[in-house]
Structures are given as structure tokens and as C-alpha cells.
Design a protein around this motif. Structure first.
Motif, mmCIF file in Angstrom:
data_model
loop_
_atom_site.group_PDB
_atom_site.id
_atom_site.type_symbol
_atom_site.label_atom_id
_atom_site.label_comp_id
_atom_site.label_asym_id
_atom_site.label_seq_id
_atom_site.Cartn_x
_atom_site.Cartn_y
_atom_site.Cartn_z
ATOM 1 N N ARG A 82 50.032 70.090 15.581
ATOM 2 C CA ARG A 82 51.227 70.025 14.723
ATOM 3 C C ARG A 82 50.967 69.085 13.538
ATOM 4 O O ARG A 82 51.380 69.359 12.411
ATOM 5 N N ARG A 83 50.266 67.972 13.785
ATOM 6 C CA ARG A 83 49.936 67.024 12.721
ATOM 7 C C ARG A 83 49.049 67.690 11.660
ATOM 8 O O ARG A 83 49.278 67.555 10.458
ATOM 9 N N ILE A 84 48.040 68.433 12.126
ATOM 10 C CA ILE A 84 47.143 69.134 11.203
ATOM 11 C C ILE A 84 47.920 70.158 10.385
ATOM 12 O O ILE A 84 47.749 70.262 9.165
ATOM 13 N N ALA A 85 48.788 70.916 11.040
ATOM 14 C CA ALA A 85 49.598 71.911 10.333
ATOM 15 C C ALA A 85 50.486 71.236 9.290
ATOM 16 O O ALA A 85 50.628 71.736 8.171
ATOM 17 N N SER A 86 51.036 70.106 9.639
ATOM 18 C CA SER A 86 51.886 69.357 8.703
ATOM 19 C C SER A 86 51.090 68.878 7.495
ATOM 20 O O SER A 86 51.578 68.941 6.365
ATOM 21 N N GLN A 87 49.862 68.437 7.720
ATOM 22 C CA GLN A 87 49.007 68.016 6.611
ATOM 23 C C GLN A 87 48.702 69.166 5.662
ATOM 24 O O GLN A 87 48.437 68.945 4.481
ATOM 25 N N CYS A 88 48.745 70.374 6.185
ATOM 26 C CA CYS A 88 48.502 71.563 5.356
ATOM 27 C C CYS A 88 49.779 72.036 4.661
ATOM 28 O O CYS A 88 49.772 73.079 4.006
ATOM 29 N N GLY A 89 50.860 71.304 4.837
ATOM 30 C CA GLY A 89 52.102 71.631 4.160
ATOM 31 C C GLY A 89 53.059 72.491 4.960
ATOM 32 O O GLY A 89 54.091 72.911 4.440
ATOM 33 N N LEU A 90 52.741 72.741 6.215
ATOM 34 C CA LEU A 90 53.621 73.567 7.041
ATOM 35 C C LEU A 90 54.538 72.649 7.842
ATOM 36 O O LEU A 90 54.090 71.895 8.705
ATOM 37 N N VAL A 91 55.825 72.714 7.549
ATOM 38 C CA VAL A 91 56.780 71.798 8.168
ATOM 39 C C VAL A 91 57.193 72.276 9.554
ATOM 40 O O VAL A 91 57.304 71.487 10.481
ATOM 41 N N HIS A 92 57.398 73.576 9.696
ATOM 42 C CA HIS A 92 57.900 74.110 10.960
ATOM 43 C C HIS A 92 56.815 74.915 11.670
ATOM 44 O O HIS A 92 56.234 75.824 11.094
ATOM 45 N N ALA A 93 56.565 74.539 12.911
ATOM 46 C CA ALA A 93 55.652 75.302 13.756
ATOM 47 C C ALA A 93 56.174 75.207 15.178
ATOM 48 O O ALA A 93 56.623 74.142 15.611
ATOM 49 N N LYS A 94 56.147 76.313 15.881
ATOM 50 C CA LYS A 94 56.530 76.315 17.292
ATOM 51 C C LYS A 94 55.295 75.992 18.116
ATOM 52 O O LYS A 94 54.177 76.350 17.723
ATOM 53 N N THR A 95 55.500 75.345 19.238
ATOM 54 C CA THR A 95 54.381 75.064 20.143
ATOM 55 C C THR A 95 54.710 75.594 21.525
ATOM 56 O O THR A 95 55.886 75.723 21.898
ATOM 57 N N ARG A 96 53.635 75.873 22.247
ATOM 58 C CA ARG A 96 53.799 76.445 23.593
ATOM 59 C C ARG A 96 52.587 76.079 24.428
ATOM 60 O O ARG A 96 51.458 76.168 23.954
ATOM 61 N N SER A 97 52.819 75.684 25.672
ATOM 62 C CA SER A 97 51.751 75.360 26.606
ATOM 63 C C SER A 97 51.834 76.334 27.777
ATOM 64 O O SER A 97 52.911 76.566 28.321
ATOM 65 N N GLU A 98 50.694 76.913 28.124
ATOM 66 C CA GLU A 98 50.640 77.907 29.198
ATOM 67 C C GLU A 98 49.494 77.588 30.150
ATOM 68 O O GLU A 98 48.619 76.784 29.836
ATOM 69 N N ASN A 99 49.501 78.244 31.289
ATOM 70 C CA ASN A 99 48.413 78.134 32.265
ATOM 71 C C ASN A 99 47.866 79.522 32.547
ATOM 72 O O ASN A 99 48.613 80.494 32.549
ATOM 73 N N GLY A 100 46.560 79.594 32.787
ATOM 74 C CA GLY A 100 45.957 80.867 33.145
ATOM 75 C C GLY A 100 44.654 81.111 32.419
ATOM 76 O O GLY A 100 44.088 80.204 31.800
ATOM 77 N N ASP A 101 44.193 82.338 32.488
ATOM 78 C CA ASP A 101 42.981 82.736 31.782
ATOM 79 C C ASP A 101 43.287 82.728 30.290
ATOM 80 O O ASP A 101 44.188 83.455 29.840
#
Length: 144
Positions: free
Chosen positions: A74-93
Motif C-alpha cells: 500500500r505504501r509503494i502504491a501511495s508513492q506512485c500516486g494511487l490513494v485508494h487500493a483494496k487489500t486482501r489476504s488469502e491462504n492456499g495455493d
């Protein structure tokens, strides 16, 4: 119609570059960015030791690791000028989860980092990026 870009991250330098690429694409196209990290269930001995030292479960340590990976992405995306990003954590292959999330979310573009695997090992085992590129229902960028 808003485009959706999925970027898969694992905390590696290649995935950091993938986030920057995906964030720049999302900013340029006014697209939604979904940042996903996947735990494959393989736990190193050092993580087990850390869990014992912290009196935490291995799952709690995996969750902390995922949170840190997503925060950095999210920090990297913000440095690129993108304010909004969704995040998601999953388990599996990882490859299967990325493809499932892409289908479920109606993603138009997938961005992944390329791991530094040797040619022989890649041929024998296949890589996550190769599987995604072969099976994805949309365009895929593999970032070195």
C-alpha cells in the motif's frame, strides 16, 4: 466502466516492482487496484521459533506477516500516486487463489512478480507466474 487490476505480492523485491507497475497502470487508467497476498501454508522453522518466542500461534505470525506485506505494498502504491487500493489476504495455493480471486472480482489485468528460479527448477516445478499466465482469463504482466 472501471477497470480492475489485481497485483499479487509476497514481500519480495519482484513483487514490490509489480506493485509499482500495477499502481502506475491503475493511476493512468483510473482503475481499481486490488493488492492480494497469499500464504501457501509452508512455515519456516524460523517462523515457528518466532511464534514460540512471542507466545503466539503460527497463524498469528502468518497474519502479522501478511499485514506487513500488504502495508508495504500500500505504501509503494501511495508513492506512485494511487490513494485508494483494496487489500486482501488469502491462504492456499498461490496460483489457484490468484486465479479464483481474479474471476470472483471480475479483474481485467493481473500483475505478478517473477521469481528468480533457475530454468531447470522452473521446468520441473512450474512457477506461480507461469501458471497464472497460462490459465488467466485476462491479460497478465510478469514483472522481473
Amino acid at each position: 466502466m472501471t477497470k480492475k487490476i489485481l497485483v499479487a505480492v509476497d514481500g519480495s523485491p519482484a513483487s514490490d516492482r509489480a506493485v509499482a507497475f500495477a499502481a502506475n497502470c491503475a493511476a493512468a487508467d483510473n482503475a481499481e487496484l486490488l493488492i492480494v497476498t497469499i500464504s501457501d501454508g509452508l512455515v519456516s522453522e524460523s517462523l515457528r521459533s518466532m511464534a514460540r518466542a512471542e507466545r503466539a500461534t503460527v497463524q498469528q505470525m502468518l497474519d502479522l506477516e501478511a499485514t506487513a506485506i500488504l502495508a508495504e505494498a500500500r505504501r509503494i502504491a501511495s508513492q506512485c500516486g494511487l490513494v485508494h487500493a483494496k487489500t486482501r489476504s488469502e491462504n492456499g495455493d498461490p496460483a489457484a487463489v490468484i486465479l479464483d480471486v481474479a474471476l470472483a472480482e471480475g479483474v481485467d489485468f493481473i500483475v505478478v512478480g517473477k521469481r528468480g528460479r533457475g530454468r531447470l527448477e522452473g521446468l520441473l516445478l512450474g512457477s506461480v507466474s507461469q501458471k497464472i499466465a497460462s490459465l488467466a482469463p485476462c491479460a497478465v504482466a510478469i514483472i522481473p
